[in-house]
Enzyme design. Structure first.
Site, PDB file in Angstrom:
ATOM      1  N   ASP A   1      21.674  86.538  42.469  1.00 60.33           N
ATOM      2  CA  ASP A   1      21.905  87.419  43.625  1.00 60.33           C
ATOM      3  C   ASP A   1      23.397  87.624  43.879  1.00 60.33           C
ATOM      4  O   ASP A   1      23.885  87.414  44.997  1.00 60.33           O
ATOM      5  CB  ASP A   1      21.251  86.840  44.881  1.00 60.33           C
ATOM      6  CG  ASP A   1      19.834  86.367  44.643  1.00 60.33           C
ATOM      7  OD1 ASP A   1      19.080  87.071  43.959  1.00 60.33           O
ATOM      8  OD2 ASP A   1      19.475  85.277  45.141  1.00 60.33           O
TER       9      ASP A   1
ATOM     10  N   GLU B   1      13.856  93.840  49.172  1.00 55.87           N
ATOM     11  CA  GLU B   1      14.627  92.706  49.702  1.00 55.87           C
ATOM     12  C   GLU B   1      16.075  92.879  49.257  1.00 55.87           C
ATOM     13  O   GLU B   1      16.509  93.972  48.922  1.00 55.87           O
ATOM     14  CB  GLU B   1      14.030  91.386  49.186  1.00 55.87           C
ATOM     15  CG  GLU B   1      13.937  91.319  47.672  1.00 55.87           C
ATOM     16  CD  GLU B   1      13.179  90.106  47.155  1.00 55.87           C
ATOM     17  OE1 GLU B   1      12.730  89.283  47.972  1.00 55.87           O
ATOM     18  OE2 GLU B   1      13.050  89.969  45.926  1.00 55.87           O
TER      19      GLU B   1
END
Length: 526
Positions: free
Chosen positions: A33, A199
């Site tokens: 991420d 997300e």
């Protein structure tokens, strides 16, 4: 503490091709991420660190390709007592890094406690203590936006495992300091129909549009969505801008849009490679009709696909080859920034004294009732650094008073794990190759092979081969002639992370206290 000024070049993976191009991944390690910003001529990256401590790695680059690990912004996870015990898969999820009013900010969602923020004026030095910006369950993937009208916003997603709902993006208002959420939030996008599990939200503003970059479709199978609106709360238009398409780069999504000083746009994202973790890629990006276009549209369907190599960003000058550190000779003060513990560290776990060119790991008693090493907090681990590599070390065991019960070694850690260790009994020293298949569910460690050693010292080696992360253990008593031991082991990812490789030094509950192991070096090589 920040690392020294030495330049490290990996033997096993270098993205810079030294001909004006780079290859992906730019970092073949589990910097999951990733988020990246530019401040002046400097680029800074952070990434998810989950339960590992220290957390929130800070990497620095001058050219977007050559990266150095310079700090960890979170020495211990909070609440500190909670994270004294390994909390696999919990902790720091999908942080965002931003620069505002001459300060660096990192926001992240802890799925069990809420949204935290740390900040600093100098990313090389100690970051401020974390602030709880918003308490709550399942609030993840947070990113702030300081609007040009003085308002401050936070976008985030939801973890279904805690919140009972996912595939929603929500915007909250914050106070001017960005230290507290001040409203209940407004949902701005519902992905249930076409963007399930949306997300990883990142907030930007450009030419009057608010943009939310957000991946959907799942970690290994999904795509990158960009939403835009003239109003912070929408309605938002939607466009898929990056997908696997005809390439071998699965799940290309979740990352960061970065502009160079000469207005080139680039997009960082990750690719999930199972045991090798979520590795970092860089895609060229351009704007057309106020929509970003990423990578190249190889199959001509209007959606970008990731490139495997490309010309380097034009930053006007060349920079030396540099990669995040891997090898540690333990000749400085402290251990390298690449090392992370399996839980919040205790100062008595190790000693690295100035002038001593070895690391001392003390024989820490395993918690009562644990069947294997999965819940051992004092595992000292680092990320897999490349598809093919060898990890080697030299370990000496000093049991002190105990007749049995002290063990030290090298480990490949995941939901399954395998070790090569030195231990002892009344007759002397023994080397053992062990494994625990399904360690996450409490399976016991079994011995695949054991041999007697002549002394309390041995050289250990693990050779890892792609594409499946097959690990072969070997050992030597003189550092020259290595003998294979045990059987090949297939590395497995951990909980939301790739496999890790590293060191441990433990004691059984029954053994007399005391004992330690000395680690001369830990080397990553071809």
């Amino acid at each position: 503490m920040a690392q020294n000024n030495e330049v490290y070049k990996s033997e096993v993976w270098v993205a810079d091709q030294e001909d004006g191009t780079y290859k992906n991944p730019i970092i073949y390690a589990d910097y999951s991420d990733p988020d990246v910003i530019r401040v002046g001529d400097d680029y800074y990256m952070t990434a998810s660190s989950f339960n590992a401590a220290p957390g929130l790695p800070i990497l620095h680059s001058k050219d977007m390709i050559n990266w150095k690990l310079i700090n960890n912004a979170l020495p211990q996870l909070i609440p500190k007592d909670t994270f004294k015990i390994p909390q696999h898969g919990n902790g720091v999820w999908a942080p965002s890094i931003r620069y505002h009013n001459n300060e660096f900010y990192i926001y992240w969602g802890d799925p069990d406690f809420g949204v935290y923020m740390v900040k600093t004026k100098n990313p090389n030095e100690k970051w401020d203590d974390p602030i709880l910006v918003m308490e709550g369950k399942g609030i993840i993937d947070t990113c702030p936006l300081w609007d040009d009208n003085g308002e401050v916003y936070l976008v985030h997603a939801w973890a279904g495992s805690r919140a009972g709902i996912k595939s929603l993006l929500t915007v909250n208002r914050m106070n001017a300091e960005g230290t507290k959420v001040i409203d209940a939030g407004i949902h701005v996008y519902d992905g249930h129909d076409i963007d399930n599990t949306i997300e990883g939200s990142k907030f930007y503003k450009r030419d009057g549009y608010y943009y939310i970059f957000a991946p959907a479709g799942g970690v290994s199978t999904g795509w990158q969505v960009v939403l835009r609106s003239k109003n912070i709360y929408g309605p938002y238009e939607r466009k898929v801008v990056l997908e696997q398409g005809s390439t071998k780069i699965n799940g290309p999504h979740q990352g960061a849009w970065v502009e160079t000083t000469n207005n080139e746009s680039w997009f960082y994202h990750f690719q999930d490679l199972d045991a090798y973790g979520r590795v970092v890629h860089l895609q060229p990006m351009r704007w057309e009709n106020n929509w970003p276009l990423m990578g190249e549209d190889f199959d001509k369907n209007g959606i970008g696909e990731p490139v495997t190599s490309y010309k380097k960003p034009d930053i006007g000058k060349s920079n030396p080859i540099e990669t995040p550190a891997e090898t540690d000779n333990f000749d400085g003060f402290g251990i390298g920034l690449q090392w992370q513990w399996n839980a919040n560290p205790n100062v008595v776990w190790h000693a690295k004294l100035p002038g001593n060119n070895y690391l001392r790991l003390f024989s820490i008693k395993a918690p009562e009732g644990v069947p294997n090493l999965w819940m051992i907090p004092n595992l000292l681990l680092q990320k897999f650094p490349a598809p093919n590599f060898a990890a080697s070390t030299k370990i000496s065991l000093f049991p002190e008073e105990a007749e049995t019960g002290k063990t030290a070694g090298i480990i490949v850690m995941g939901t399954d794990y395998a070790t090569l260790s030195i231990t002892h009994d009344k007759k002397g020293y023994i080397i053992k190759q062990t494994e625990a298949i399904n360690a996450i569910n409490g399976s016991e460690e079994i011995i695949n092979s054991e041999k007697r050693l002549k002394t309390n010292m041995a050289y250990f080696k693990i050779e890892v081969e792609a594409p499946d992360g097959i690990c072969q253990f070997s050992y030597s008593e003189d550092g020259k002639r290595f003998k294979k031991i045990g059987k090949p082991f297939k590395a497995q990812p951990g909980k939301w992370i790739g496999a890790k490789v590293g060191l441990f030094s433990i004691s059984s509950q029954e053994a007399i206290r005391g004992g330690y192991s000395d680690i001369d070096w830990f080397k990553i090589s071809k």
